[in-house]
Enzyme design. Structure first.
Site, PDB file in Angstrom:
ATOM      1  N   LYS A   1      28.882 -81.151  10.570  1.00  0.00           N
ATOM      2  CA  LYS A   1      27.921 -80.261  10.133  1.00  0.00           C
ATOM      3  C   LYS A   1      28.346 -78.855  11.232  1.00  0.00           C
ATOM      4  O   LYS A   1      27.748 -78.724  12.164  1.00  0.00           O
ATOM      5  CB  LYS A   1      26.631 -80.713  10.504  1.00  0.00           C
TER       6      LYS A   1
ATOM      7  N   GLU B   1      31.587 -72.611   5.839  1.00  0.00           N
ATOM      8  CA  GLU B   1      30.888 -72.170   7.020  1.00  0.00           C
ATOM      9  C   GLU B   1      31.892 -71.010   7.655  1.00  0.00           C
ATOM     10  O   GLU B   1      32.755 -71.390   7.830  1.00  0.00           O
ATOM     11  CB  GLU B   1      30.589 -73.422   7.680  1.00  0.00           C
TER      12      GLU B   1
ATOM     13  N   CYS C   1      20.931 -54.336  48.376  1.00  0.00           N
ATOM     14  CA  CYS C   1      21.987 -55.433  48.156  1.00  0.00           C
ATOM     15  C   CYS C   1      21.247 -56.838  48.911  1.00  0.00           C
ATOM     16  O   CYS C   1      20.966 -56.491  50.394  1.00  0.00           O
ATOM     17  CB  CYS C   1      23.824 -55.279  48.591  1.00  0.00           C
TER      18      CYS C   1
ATOM     19  N   LYS D   1      21.100 -85.100  12.634  1.00  0.00           N
ATOM     20  CA  LYS D   1      21.234 -83.938  13.531  1.00  0.00           C
ATOM     21  C   LYS D   1      21.375 -84.527  14.961  1.00  0.00           C
ATOM     22  O   LYS D   1      20.590 -85.673  15.467  1.00  0.00           O
ATOM     23  CB  LYS D   1      19.666 -83.138  13.612  1.00  0.00           C
TER      24      LYS D   1
HETATM   25  S1  IVH Z   1      26.796 -79.635   2.414  1.00  0.00           S
HETATM   26  C1  IVH Z   1      23.168 -78.685  -0.525  1.00  0.00           C
HETATM   27  N1  IVH Z   1      28.409 -79.601   4.374  1.00  0.00           N
HETATM   28  O1  IVH Z   1      24.642 -76.861   6.868  1.00  0.00           O
HETATM   29  C2  IVH Z   1      23.719 -78.107   0.489  1.00  0.00           C
HETATM   30  N2  IVH Z   1      26.766 -78.078   4.603  1.00  0.00           N
HETATM   31  O2  IVH Z   1      21.845 -77.070   4.450  1.00  0.00           O
HETATM   32  C3  IVH Z   1      25.181 -78.610   0.724  1.00  0.00           C
HETATM   33  N3  IVH Z   1      27.017 -76.999   6.822  1.00  0.00           N
HETATM   34  O3  IVH Z   1      23.699 -73.916   6.136  1.00  0.00           O
HETATM   35  C4  IVH Z   1      25.682 -78.476   2.012  1.00  0.00           C
HETATM   36  N4  IVH Z   1      28.659 -78.062   7.464  1.00  0.00           N
HETATM   37  O4  IVH Z   1      26.190 -74.168   5.499  1.00  0.00           O
HETATM   38  C5  IVH Z   1      27.386 -79.211   3.858  1.00  0.00           C
HETATM   39  N5  IVH Z   1      29.913 -80.247   5.940  1.00  0.00           N
HETATM   40  C6  IVH Z   1      28.977 -79.404   5.574  1.00  0.00           C
HETATM   41  C7  IVH Z   1      28.341 -78.657   6.307  1.00  0.00           C
HETATM   42  C8  IVH Z   1      27.254 -77.928   5.801  1.00  0.00           C
HETATM   43  C9  IVH Z   1      27.729 -77.190   7.606  1.00  0.00           C
HETATM   44  C10 IVH Z   1      25.791 -76.163   6.632  1.00  0.00           C
HETATM   45  C11 IVH Z   1      25.673 -75.198   5.363  1.00  0.00           C
HETATM   46  C12 IVH Z   1      24.197 -75.044   5.290  1.00  0.00           C
HETATM   47  C13 IVH Z   1      23.430 -76.067   6.192  1.00  0.00           C
HETATM   48  C14 IVH Z   1      23.080 -77.080   5.065  1.00  0.00           C
END
Ligand code: IVH
Length: 698
Positions: free
Chosen positions: A133, A192, A434, A340
């Site tokens: 992510k 992203e 200083c 997370k």
């Molecule tokens: S899938 C329904 N895959 O995480 C939304 N999101 O809410 C589908 N993000 O800000 C998102 N890496 O920009 C997906 N591999 C990834 C991701 C990713 C980062 C971010 C996305 C969004 C939040 C998801």
């Protein structure tokens, strides 16, 4: 196109085997697109940078001839020059929901149970794709008939800001992608925009050096970068766009075609094949929860080694038909979840502030924090950069503050939690003197830092010594910061010249030292006497004179002490030297105590003369080729065209590949054709044969 074809076609263009035609210009556009993809997406370039640049310049030249034929997806069209003041709002083809979050393995098991429940009863296995992510800024891209037509921020999920002009400068975003080969004419892609951690660290370092405020983390720098009013500012952030989903697809009949892609994995592979950048090691398929758990935990343990900032993993059902069947709530899809990682932010108490003195006297306030664990690392202090940083955040001793650690970047104090104040917090008093030598501090106009201007300040001397022996400067192997402190405490080191007067026999008798380490250090110190001049210049800690500037300066002199006769004006006459650096260099060499140290260094055997490593490529100013643009046409007999171009460049010429108003010299080989004819029509072009050219490069 294969690499081989691209290479051969590029060489043909570089050798000016083709005359300019609109058709050839379009071919060159395609070729440059391929090279951009190889370079920016695959990190596997086929051409050298100068070759790529020459092709790019050639395309620009041809485009200037047929401006109305320039394709909007041409690599030359990435940076727009017009300035916008605001962003328009655009509606996404498919609304972008959020991801639901999980924080532990049990949450993932719950998610899996919900997925199974939503599927027909015969489904007992589900295939998942697990991806990192990425923690940057979301971007939604729209392609129509293979062209990038729009890019937007996520906004509220339904509509976002139109940032097309900014996205077009990102080299990892194809301006054209052949979706039509796969029957798709309208596509929405999500990804992203993110700054690689290493580049982020470099950007922050440069910003601090330029007295600009540093970014808290790559995410802030990325999201800010997407919203710049001037696309060339976006370009400076070094953003990359990594795509992670096709959210909408339509065929040429206007019918929905997303499900034709069958699986999420296939759609990501398709994007990769079409030239998009995807997260490295980004797609992992699994159908067992046990493996999924292990995989997520493995990534969490290794997250700091990843080149991009990530805050978790995203788990997605792979089968797109299953995804559709599982559906979504009004907030988030039920076929995906974010796992997370442990927070990289924490709240802790600001206990006190220490003021550190840098090598040129800049005072840096450092927050001493109640120890707190941040993503597996204990954090006890964080730089507060300068007085303005403290004032902007209104930080006080005793405050509860939010600290953040981003990648391998030093911890950062985001803000104070003012609601939690008890009234006992104390304002941070910036010292007037200083902390090391008590000399009054000065704040130089235009700089963020308060400075101790006493050149005899012990703290500065210590920092200068540490810098002098460091890797970037004289690179004295094994001479770490710890040794500098020990020898300084013993009174052995007071100036950089003392390094070359160290008594290694006495050193060997020191407790916790030993003969061997003293001998090693002696060897390293002795070896450093022969370092090239630019390293010595860099080691002198002249403000704003970094490694690159040191090389520029060393190339200008035969002996370092020559610089004492250079005025500020002489220095600014060097192209790369601006007035600030000129001032700093001139005042360093005007200070008799500095000259004294340099003389001592020389008498101790340290090299002060320019060496081969200091010299730029030698260009004889009298050469008939110096600063001339030159073009070769026809075939040469004594060498290849490439060799001739290299020789011409070594003699100070700039090679070009087309006849234009800027051309100075045309070397006409055998069977020279249209270029020769064209050059003959130009007034200022000197036309010579190969023999004449040979006399110039002897
Ligand atoms: S899938 C329904 N895959 O995480 C939304 N999101 O809410 C589908 N993000 O800000 C998102 N890496 O920009 C997906 N591999 C990834 C991701 C990713 C980062 C971010 C996305 C969004 C939040 C998801």
């Amino acid at each position: 196109m294969t690499d081989k074809e691209a290479y051969e076609r590029s060489k043909a263009f570089l050798n000016s085997d083709f005359d300019a035609t609109i058709e050839k210009m379009h071919e060159l556009t395609d070729l440059l697109q391929y090279h951009e993809w190889k370079y920016y997406v695959k990190n596997d370039p086929i051409l050298s940078d100068p070759e790529y640049d020459r092709l790019y310049q050639l395309l620009k030249q041809w485009e200037s001839r047929w401006p109305d034929q320039i394709r909007s997806d041409s690599p030359t069209q990435r940076v727009g020059s017009d300035l916008s003041s605001d962003f328009e709002t655009v509606v996404h083809l498919s609304p972008m929901l959020s991801l639901s979050n999980s924080y532990n393995i049990e949450d993932l098991d719950d998610f899996h149970r919900q997925v199974l429940k939503a599927l027909p009863s015969n489904a007992d296995k589900v295939e998942y794709i697990v991806e990192p992510k990425l923690d940057g800024g979301t971007v939604v891209l729209n392609y129509e008939n293979d062209k990038l037509v729009r890019a937007a921020t996520r906004g509220n999920g339904i509509q976002g800001d139109d940032i097309t002009r900014n996205i077009r400068v990102l080299k990892s975003v194809p301006l054209r992608a052949r979706f039509s080969d796969h029957g798709l004419s309208k596509v929405e892609i999500r990804g992203e925009a993110i700054i690689p951690i290493k580049r982020f660290a470099r950007i922050n370092k440069e910003r601090i050096e330029q007295d600009l405020s540093s970014f808290a983390n790559p995410r802030n720098a990325a999201t800010g970068g997407l919203r710049m009013k001037d696309p060339s500012e976006t370009a400076k952030r070094g953003l990359e766009l990594l795509v992670f989903q096709i959210a909408y697809a339509e065929n040429s009949k206007g019918e929905r075609a997303l499900l034709d892609l069958l699986t999420h994995e296939k759609s990501i592979r398709l994007l990769e094949e079409l030239g998009f950048k995807i997260a490295p090691r980004g797609v992992h398929r699994t159908d067992t929860m046990k493996e999924l758990h292990a995989y997520c935990e493995q990534w969490e343990a290794q997250r700091v080694a990843y080149p991009y900032e990530i805050d978790g993993m995203v788990v997605k059902v792979n089968d797109l038909i299953q995804q559709a069947a599982i559906g979504a709530t009004s907030h988030h899809p039920k076929w995906a979840i974010a796992y997370k990682f442990r927070a990289k932010q924490a709240t802790t108490r600001l206990e006190r502030v220490e003021f550190q003195v840098g090598k040129i006297g800049a005072i840096t306030p450092v927050a001493k924090l109640q120890a707190v664990e941040l993503a597996g690392v204990t954090v006890e202090s964080a730089s507060l950069h300068n007085e303005d940083f403290i004032l902007e955040r209104d930080l006080r001793i005793g405050d509860q503050v939010i600290v953040e650690r981003a990648g391998d970047v030093i911890p950062y104090v985001l803000k104070a939690l003012k609601d939690l104040r008890t009234g006992d917090e104390k304002k941070i008093q910036f010292p007037e003197n200083c902390p090391a030598c008590h000399h009054p501090l000065q704040r130089i106009e235009g700089e963020a830092a308060w400075r101790c201007v006493n050149s005899q300040c012990s703290a500065q001397i210590l920092q200068k010594l540490i810098h002098f022996v460091s890797k970037n400067a004289m690179d004295i192997d094994g001479f770490g910061e710890k040794y500098v402190h020990i020898f300084y405490e013993l009174g052995w080191l007071r100036s950089i010249a003392d390094i070359y007067r160290l008594d290694f026999g006495k050193m060997a008798q020191l407790e916790r030292f030993g003969k061997k380490s003293a001998q090693n250090l002696e060897r390293a110190v002795s070896k450093s006497k022969q370092q090239p001049l630019y390293r010595l210049i860099h080691g002198l800690s002249i403000h704003h004179v970094g490694l690159k500037m040191s090389k520029t300066l060393s190339a200008q002199v035969n002996h370092l002490l020559d610089l004492k006769d250079w005025s500020r004006e002489d220095l600014t006459a060097i192209r790369e030297v601006g007035p600030i650096v000129a001032d700093n260099v001139a005042s360093f060499f005007n200070d008799p105590s500095n000259i004294e140290v340099l003389r001592e260094l020389e008498s101790l055997g340290v090299n002060l003369k320019q060496t081969r490593e200091d010299q730029p490529i030698e260009v004889d100013a009298d050469s008939p080729l110096a600063n001339k643009t030159i073009l070769f046409t026809g075939s040469l007999t004594s060498m290849t065209r490439k060799e001739a171009q290299e020789k011409a460049e070594a003699a100070g010429a700039k090679t070009v590949s087309a006849v234009s108003g800027n051309l100075d010299i045309l070397v006409a080989g055998e069977k020279a054709g249209s270029k020769l004819r064209k050059a003959q029509q130009q007034e200022n072009v000197q036309i010579v044969d190969e023999e004449k050219f040979l006399t110039w490069i002897q």
